[in-house]
Design a protein around this motif. Structure first.
Motif, PDB file in Angstrom:
ATOM      1  N   VAL A   1       0.858  -1.183   0.000  1.00  0.00           N
ATOM      2  CA  VAL A   1       0.000   0.000   0.000  1.00  0.00           C
ATOM      3  C   VAL A   1       0.892   1.230   0.000  1.00  0.00           C
ATOM      4  O   VAL A   1       2.089   1.144   0.296  1.00  0.00           O
TER       5      VAL A   1
ATOM      6  N   ALA B   1      -5.230   1.042   4.279  1.00  0.00           N
ATOM      7  CA  ALA B   1      -5.198   1.577   2.907  1.00  0.00           C
ATOM      8  C   ALA B   1      -3.881   2.250   2.585  1.00  0.00           C
ATOM      9  O   ALA B   1      -3.526   2.405   1.419  1.00  0.00           O
TER      10      ALA B   1
ATOM     11  N   SER C   1      -9.264   1.702   5.331  1.00  0.00           N
ATOM     12  CA  SER C   1     -10.148   1.644   4.167  1.00  0.00           C
ATOM     13  C   SER C   1     -11.408   2.457   4.389  1.00  0.00           C
ATOM     14  O   SER C   1     -12.085   2.849   3.426  1.00  0.00           O
TER      15      SER C   1
END
Length: 419
Positions: free
Chosen positions: A128, A222, A236
């Protein structure tokens, strides 16, 4: 005379090579000698540490209650005393099955008569934004644990743990024990959801919340923010959580590259039969990397826990020596978190059971949980209740029908449930 050279006219000394100086590899080497194997035993390890046990890395060693020496499988002198060649800091780069040779990172090629792959597994990485920032920790090696202990021991840090599996929860408990603020991010609705299901996973959520952990469930990581050093984790759900330290525990992947490159059958690990033999009759696999046919369960299972390495290495060694081996140990795991000690036997993943039956004091965290499929017990967990693992495993192994009311009744002794 070099160890692998022979007098003229004599038969070459048999060579058994073990790739992976792990618990499974070290115990396999020990078993070979205990069983009287007099040939050459070569144990190859990529780390510079001699073989050690990994549970302390997220438990007592991480907590500062156990020193490094206590984690080693054998004393340093054991290997020379038992004529086991321990090659550390060396990686096996290729396997030539036709030539019966393993190529090492040194360029050396070592011939084998029998080969054991005990290469373990590696942590899955979070790919990520910001994943290369400093302050993001993964836990697999002694060095990883020592570095993490050094950071957590200061206390007062904002620690974010990605993943509420066993490693995530154990490191969260350690971080709290050192006086850090801890947030755990988990995409499933409960901790340990894929290991024990929601019924027992919810109890672990209660445990950690009771010890001040902020659980962010149904969310994943995320990305990470920071200028060189991580300073926040973005979920997220768009939440931004301040972080001085991040611990990532989102599972592992089996180190099966060597086997795959050599054309062995691989699928979520190295495929082996119940004797831990691969699709090549002279190559075996044990520990985290082995996806083995389990004769009791009637299907393949890859077990990542300590007991599987402890018992699988010796089983593979016996099979290498030509013994008839049927490796059917009940999968076993243990954990210690805060004041909770637990042992889990069997397979309790969602889809593997119909119901969970509890006996004992669940709110007081002194109970036994049974996972049932139909009227059979397929897994059992004893929480702060001791000396019952043998009875639980006997119940699983028997596959006998059990009445749920008797299962839940503490007045019915566990041995009475097995005819």
């Amino acid at each position: 005379m070099p160890q692998d050279s022979q007098p003229h006219g004599t038969r070459p000394r048999e060579t058994y090579v073990i790739v992976g100086a792990s618990l499974a590899g070290a115990k396999a080497a020990q078993t070979l000698r205990e069983k009287g194997f007099r040939g050459r035993v070569l144990l190859i390890g990529e780390e510079n540490e001699r073989p050690y046990e990994r549970p302390p890395l997220s438990k007592n060693f991480l907590l500062g209650r156990q020193e490094r020496e206590q984690a080693y499988v054998h004393e340093a002198s054991w290997y020379e005393e038992h004529d086991v060649e321990l090659r550390l800091g060396v990686r096996a780069t290729a396997l030539d099955r036709a030539a019966h040779e393993v190529e090492l990172s040194t360029g050396e090629r070592v011939r084998y008569d029998k080969l054991l792959l005990a290469t373990g597994a590696s942590p899955r990485r979070l790919e990520v934004p910001g994943s290369s920032l400093q302050g993001i920790h993964y836990l697999r090696s002694m060095a990883d644990s020592a570095a993490l202990r050094g950071v957590l021991a200061h206390g007062g840090r904002r620690v974010v743990v990605a993943g509420a599996g066993w490693i995530g929860l154990e490191t969260a408990a350690a971080a709290r024990a050192y006086g850090n603020d801890v947030t755990v991010i988990e995409p499933e609705p409960t901790p340990l959801h894929n290991a024990v299901g929601p019924e027992v996973g919810g109890l672990f959520a209660d445990l950690h919340r009771a010890h001040g952990v902020d659980l962010r469930l149904d969310q994943s990581v995320a990305g990470f923010w920071g200028a060189g050093q991580v300073s926040a984790v973005v979920t997220s759900g768009g939440q931004e959580i301040p972080a001085d330290v991040v611990i990532v525990g989102v599972g592992v992947r089996p180190n099966a590259e060597l086997a795959e490159g050599a054309g062995l059958e691989v699928s979520d690990g190295v495929l082996v039969d119940q004797s831990l033999r691969t699709s090549d009759p002279d190559v075996f696999a044990a520990g985290d990397v082995a996806n083995a046919y389990h004769p009791l369960l009637g299907r393949r299972v890859r077990v990542e826990h300590w007991a599987n390495a402890l018992n699988g290495g010796p089983a593979a060694a016996r099979a290498m020596l030509g013994e008839a081996v049927s490796y059917d140990r009940i999968p076993y795991f243990f954990t210690d978190q805060y004041d909770l000690g637990m042992e889990l036997s069997g397979v309790a993943a969602p889809g593997e059971y119909d119901d969970v039956v509890f006996r004992g004091d669940v709110p007081g965290r002194r109970f036994v949980a049974f996972w049932t499929l139909g009227d059979r017990v397929v897994a059992g967990m004893n929480v702060n209740v001791w000396d019952v693992t043998g009875d639980i495993q006997a119940l699983i192994r028997s596959a006998e029908p059990v009445d749920a009311a008797r299962l839940a009744d503490p007045q019915v002794a566990l041995p009475e449930l097995v005819a």
